[in-house]
Motif scaffolding. Structure first.
Motif, PDB file in Angstrom:
ATOM      1  N   GLU A  18     -36.968  49.778  16.470  1.00  0.00           N
ATOM      2  CA  GLU A  18     -37.322  49.060  17.640  1.00  0.00           C
ATOM      3  C   GLU A  18     -38.902  49.134  17.878  1.00  0.00           C
ATOM      4  OE1 GLU A  18     -35.467  50.941  20.761  1.00  0.00           O
ATOM      5  OE2 GLU A  18     -33.385  49.871  20.763  1.00  0.00           O
ATOM      6  N   SER A  19     -39.600  50.133  17.467  1.00  0.00           N
ATOM      7  CA  SER A  19     -40.813  50.151  17.466  1.00  0.00           C
ATOM      8  C   SER A  19     -41.546  49.465  16.306  1.00  0.00           C
ATOM      9  CB  SER A  19     -41.324  51.700  17.164  1.00  0.00           C
ATOM     10  OG  SER A  19     -42.773  51.591  17.019  1.00  0.00           O
ATOM     11  N   ALA A  20     -40.909  49.483  15.340  1.00  0.00           N
ATOM     12  CA  ALA A  20     -41.491  48.612  14.043  1.00  0.00           C
ATOM     13  C   ALA A  20     -41.609  47.198  14.637  1.00  0.00           C
ATOM     14  CB  ALA A  20     -40.570  48.677  12.789  1.00  0.00           C
ATOM     15  N   SER A  21     -40.242  46.851  15.231  1.00  0.00           N
ATOM     16  CA  SER A  21     -39.863  45.245  15.453  1.00  0.00           C
ATOM     17  C   SER A  21     -40.818  44.890  16.470  1.00  0.00           C
ATOM     18  CB  SER A  21     -38.571  45.370  16.170  1.00  0.00           C
ATOM     19  OG  SER A  21     -37.549  45.443  15.270  1.00  0.00           O
ATOM     20  N   GLN A  22     -41.236  45.626  17.502  1.00  0.00           N
ATOM     21  CA  GLN A  22     -42.149  45.520  18.560  1.00  0.00           C
ATOM     22  C   GLN A  22     -43.838  45.174  17.860  1.00  0.00           C
ATOM     23  OE1 GLN A  22     -42.011  48.738  21.225  1.00  0.00           O
ATOM     24  NE2 GLN A  22     -40.081  48.133  22.148  1.00  0.00           N
ATOM     25  N   GLN A  23     -44.057  45.913  16.890  1.00  0.00           N
ATOM     26  CA  GLN A  23     -45.343  45.951  16.346  1.00  0.00           C
ATOM     27  C   GLN A  23     -45.514  44.498  15.257  1.00  0.00           C
ATOM     28  OE1 GLN A  23     -47.912  47.839  16.488  1.00  0.00           O
ATOM     29  NE2 GLN A  23     -46.883  49.026  18.026  1.00  0.00           N
ATOM     30  N   ILE A  24     -44.274  44.185  14.851  1.00  0.00           N
ATOM     31  CA  ILE A  24     -44.144  42.905  14.093  1.00  0.00           C
ATOM     32  C   ILE A  24     -44.525  41.540  15.149  1.00  0.00           C
ATOM     33  CG2 ILE A  24     -42.641  41.415  12.819  1.00  0.00           C
ATOM     34  CD1 ILE A  24     -41.491  44.017  11.284  1.00  0.00           C
ATOM     35  N   ASP A  25     -43.900  41.741  16.358  1.00  0.00           N
ATOM     36  CA  ASP A  25     -43.895  40.619  17.026  1.00  0.00           C
ATOM     37  C   ASP A  25     -45.395  40.691  17.698  1.00  0.00           C
ATOM     38  OD1 ASP A  25     -41.402  40.135  17.185  1.00  0.00           O
ATOM     39  OD2 ASP A  25     -40.617  41.604  19.059  1.00  0.00           O
ATOM     40  N   ARG A  26     -46.042  41.738  17.666  1.00  0.00           N
ATOM     41  CA  ARG A  26     -47.320  41.779  17.871  1.00  0.00           C
ATOM     42  C   ARG A  26     -48.620  41.426  17.024  1.00  0.00           C
ATOM     43  NH1 ARG A  26     -46.965  47.686  21.058  1.00  0.00           N
ATOM     44  NH2 ARG A  26     -45.534  46.994  22.830  1.00  0.00           N
ATOM     45  N   LYS A  27     -48.340  42.048  16.005  1.00  0.00           N
ATOM     46  CA  LYS A  27     -49.327  41.815  14.992  1.00  0.00           C
ATOM     47  C   LYS A  27     -48.791  41.108  13.484  1.00  0.00           C
ATOM     48  CE  LYS A  27     -51.524  46.275  16.455  1.00  0.00           C
ATOM     49  NZ  LYS A  27     -51.951  47.671  16.057  1.00  0.00           N
ATOM     50  N   GLY A  28     -47.473  40.823  13.394  1.00  0.00           N
ATOM     51  CA  GLY A  28     -46.960  40.270  12.408  1.00  0.00           C
ATOM     52  C   GLY A  28     -46.638  41.037  11.291  1.00  0.00           C
ATOM     53  N   ILE A  29     -45.959  40.504  10.237  1.00  0.00           N
ATOM     54  CA  ILE A  29     -45.454  41.445   9.072  1.00  0.00           C
ATOM     55  C   ILE A  29     -46.608  42.053   8.375  1.00  0.00           C
ATOM     56  CG2 ILE A  29     -44.033  41.583   7.028  1.00  0.00           C
ATOM     57  CD1 ILE A  29     -42.488  39.146   7.842  1.00  0.00           C
ATOM     58  N   ILE A  30     -47.701  41.359   8.183  1.00  0.00           N
ATOM     59  CA  ILE A  30     -48.693  42.031   7.513  1.00  0.00           C
ATOM     60  C   ILE A  30     -49.418  43.089   8.164  1.00  0.00           C
ATOM     61  CG2 ILE A  30     -50.908  41.413   6.440  1.00  0.00           C
ATOM     62  CD1 ILE A  30     -50.102  38.734   5.693  1.00  0.00           C
ATOM     63  N   GLY A  31     -49.574  42.946   9.556  1.00  0.00           N
ATOM     64  CA  GLY A  31     -50.034  43.730  10.234  1.00  0.00           C
ATOM     65  C   GLY A  31     -49.605  45.140  10.636  1.00  0.00           C
ATOM     66  N   LEU A  32     -48.160  45.294  10.263  1.00  0.00           N
ATOM     67  CA  LEU A  32     -47.449  46.583  10.421  1.00  0.00           C
ATOM     68  C   LEU A  32     -48.059  47.718  10.067  1.00  0.00           C
ATOM     69  CD1 LEU A  32     -44.713  47.516  11.744  1.00  0.00           C
ATOM     70  CD2 LEU A  32     -43.684  47.522   9.274  1.00  0.00           C
ATOM     71  N   ARG A  33     -48.279  48.812  10.584  1.00  0.00           N
ATOM     72  CA  ARG A  33     -49.043  50.063  10.157  1.00  0.00           C
ATOM     73  C   ARG A  33     -47.871  51.189  10.612  1.00  0.00           C
ATOM     74  NH1 ARG A  33     -52.945  51.509  12.937  1.00  0.00           N
ATOM     75  NH2 ARG A  33     -53.809  52.859  11.228  1.00  0.00           N
ATOM     76  N   LEU A  34     -47.680  51.995   9.603  1.00  0.00           N
ATOM     77  CA  LEU A  34     -46.625  53.139  10.004  1.00  0.00           C
ATOM     78  C   LEU A  34     -47.314  54.218  11.254  1.00  0.00           C
ATOM     79  CD1 LEU A  34     -45.454  54.495   6.765  1.00  0.00           C
ATOM     80  CD2 LEU A  34     -44.281  52.848   7.936  1.00  0.00           C
ATOM     81  N   ALA A  35     -48.627  54.041  11.164  1.00  0.00           N
ATOM     82  CA  ALA A  35     -48.979  54.927  12.411  1.00  0.00           C
ATOM     83  C   ALA A  35     -48.415  54.609  13.680  1.00  0.00           C
ATOM     84  CB  ALA A  35     -50.805  55.109  12.137  1.00  0.00           C
ATOM     85  N   ASP A  36     -48.912  52.978  13.791  1.00  0.00           N
ATOM     86  CA  ASP A  36     -48.285  52.390  15.004  1.00  0.00           C
ATOM     87  C   ASP A  36     -47.220  52.550  15.486  1.00  0.00           C
ATOM     88  OD1 ASP A  36     -51.011  51.506  15.457  1.00  0.00           O
ATOM     89  OD2 ASP A  36     -50.754  49.719  14.278  1.00  0.00           O
ATOM     90  N   VAL A  37     -46.055  52.423  14.442  1.00  0.00           N
ATOM     91  CA  VAL A  37     -44.754  52.597  14.615  1.00  0.00           C
ATOM     92  C   VAL A  37     -44.525  54.068  15.150  1.00  0.00           C
ATOM     93  CG1 VAL A  37     -42.499  52.564  13.466  1.00  0.00           C
ATOM     94  CG2 VAL A  37     -44.168  50.692  12.812  1.00  0.00           C
ATOM     95  N   ALA A  38     -45.171  55.114  14.439  1.00  0.00           N
ATOM     96  CA  ALA A  38     -44.823  56.330  14.724  1.00  0.00           C
ATOM     97  C   ALA A  38     -45.391  56.649  16.227  1.00  0.00           C
ATOM     98  CB  ALA A  38     -45.728  57.321  13.834  1.00  0.00           C
ATOM     99  N   ARG A  39     -46.313  56.058  16.618  1.00  0.00           N
ATOM    100  CA  ARG A  39     -46.710  56.265  17.840  1.00  0.00           C
ATOM    101  C   ARG A  39     -45.896  55.653  18.986  1.00  0.00           C
ATOM    102  NH1 ARG A  39     -51.143  53.571  17.303  1.00  0.00           N
ATOM    103  NH2 ARG A  39     -52.284  55.550  16.259  1.00  0.00           N
ATOM    104  N   GLY A  40     -45.394  54.459  18.798  1.00  0.00           N
ATOM    105  CA  GLY A  40     -44.354  53.862  19.372  1.00  0.00           C
ATOM    106  C   GLY A  40     -43.162  54.480  19.628  1.00  0.00           C
ATOM    107  N   ALA A  41     -42.532  55.093  18.649  1.00  0.00           N
ATOM    108  CA  ALA A  41     -41.360  55.621  18.642  1.00  0.00           C
ATOM    109  C   ALA A  41     -41.538  57.274  18.794  1.00  0.00           C
ATOM    110  CB  ALA A  41     -40.760  55.541  17.211  1.00  0.00           C
TER     111      ALA A  41
END
Length: 205
Positions: A18-41
């Motif tokens: 869910e966190s990764a999906s939200q990050q992709i919605d905001r920043k696109g596939i290329i902009g996905l960063r594990l640090a952002d996903v970890a923070r969101g989850a």
């Protein structure tokens, strides 16, 4: 204890996706960063790696789920419509193909292209999409066979390969990229009908 741990793992995996999906919605596939996903989850990067192996593994899970959801949504719409119709004209049957001017499908098509591009460099995602696409193609052949007997006898003998190709291609790249030559929905439906009818031949497929 084992049952509780298994449930906890399922919940953690869901939160990460869910966190990764939200990050992709905001920043696109290329902009996905594990640090952002970890923070969101609210988890650590090593924990993400434990579940998905790598960023590519996480993308394969998230984008594969999206791709499967996209195809199942379309399949559900078609199945519901087909089951509710006792008889069909060829014009109505041709409308099973998504329309180029439908704004919902246009947005999905654009993202679908991004997913397919990501799959070029992501073998795990490519394999997942291949499995989903193979299943979808078999469904398309089944739709054609279920729908043909509802058509007038004179229109039942078209080339199934042409119709399966038309249904399978839901991207409309030409329409999206060459707008001055694009067809509106009515023109597109008429084009499909004439193309399918032109493929008719004697005898059943």
């Amino acid at each position: 204890m084992q049952s509780f741990q298994s449930r906890e793992e399922v919940d953690t995996r869901r939160l990460i996706i869910e966190s990764a999906s939200q990050q992709i919605d905001r920043k696109g596939i290329i902009g996905l960063r594990l640090a952002d996903v970890a923070r969101g989850a609210n988890v650590s990067i090593p924990l993400i790696s434990r579940y998905f192996g790598s960023r590519d593994g996480l993308l394969a899970a998230v984008l594969g789920d999206w791709y499967e959801g996209f195809t199942r949504m379309y399949r559900s719409m078609v199945d519901t419509w087909l089951e509710s119709s006792d008889s069909l004209t060829l014009e109505e049957f041709a409308m099973l193909s998504p329309k180029p001017r439908n704004p919902d499908f246009k947005k999905a098509r654009e993202f679908r292209l991004q997913v397919l591009a990501a799959a070029i460099e992501n073998p795990e995602l490519r394999n997942r999409i291949s499995e989903i696409s193979t299943e979808s193609y078999r469904w398309i052949l089944d739709v054609i066979r279920r729908g043909k007997h509802k058509l007038p006898e004179a229109d039942r003998h078209f080339d199934e390969r042409i119709f399966s190709l038309l249904l399978f291609n839901t991207m409309y790249v030409f329409t999206d990229l060459v707008p001055e030559s694009a067809l509106d929905d009515a023109e597109y439906s008429d084009f499909l009908t004439r193309l399918i009818r032109a493929s008719s031949r004697d005898g059943k497929n």
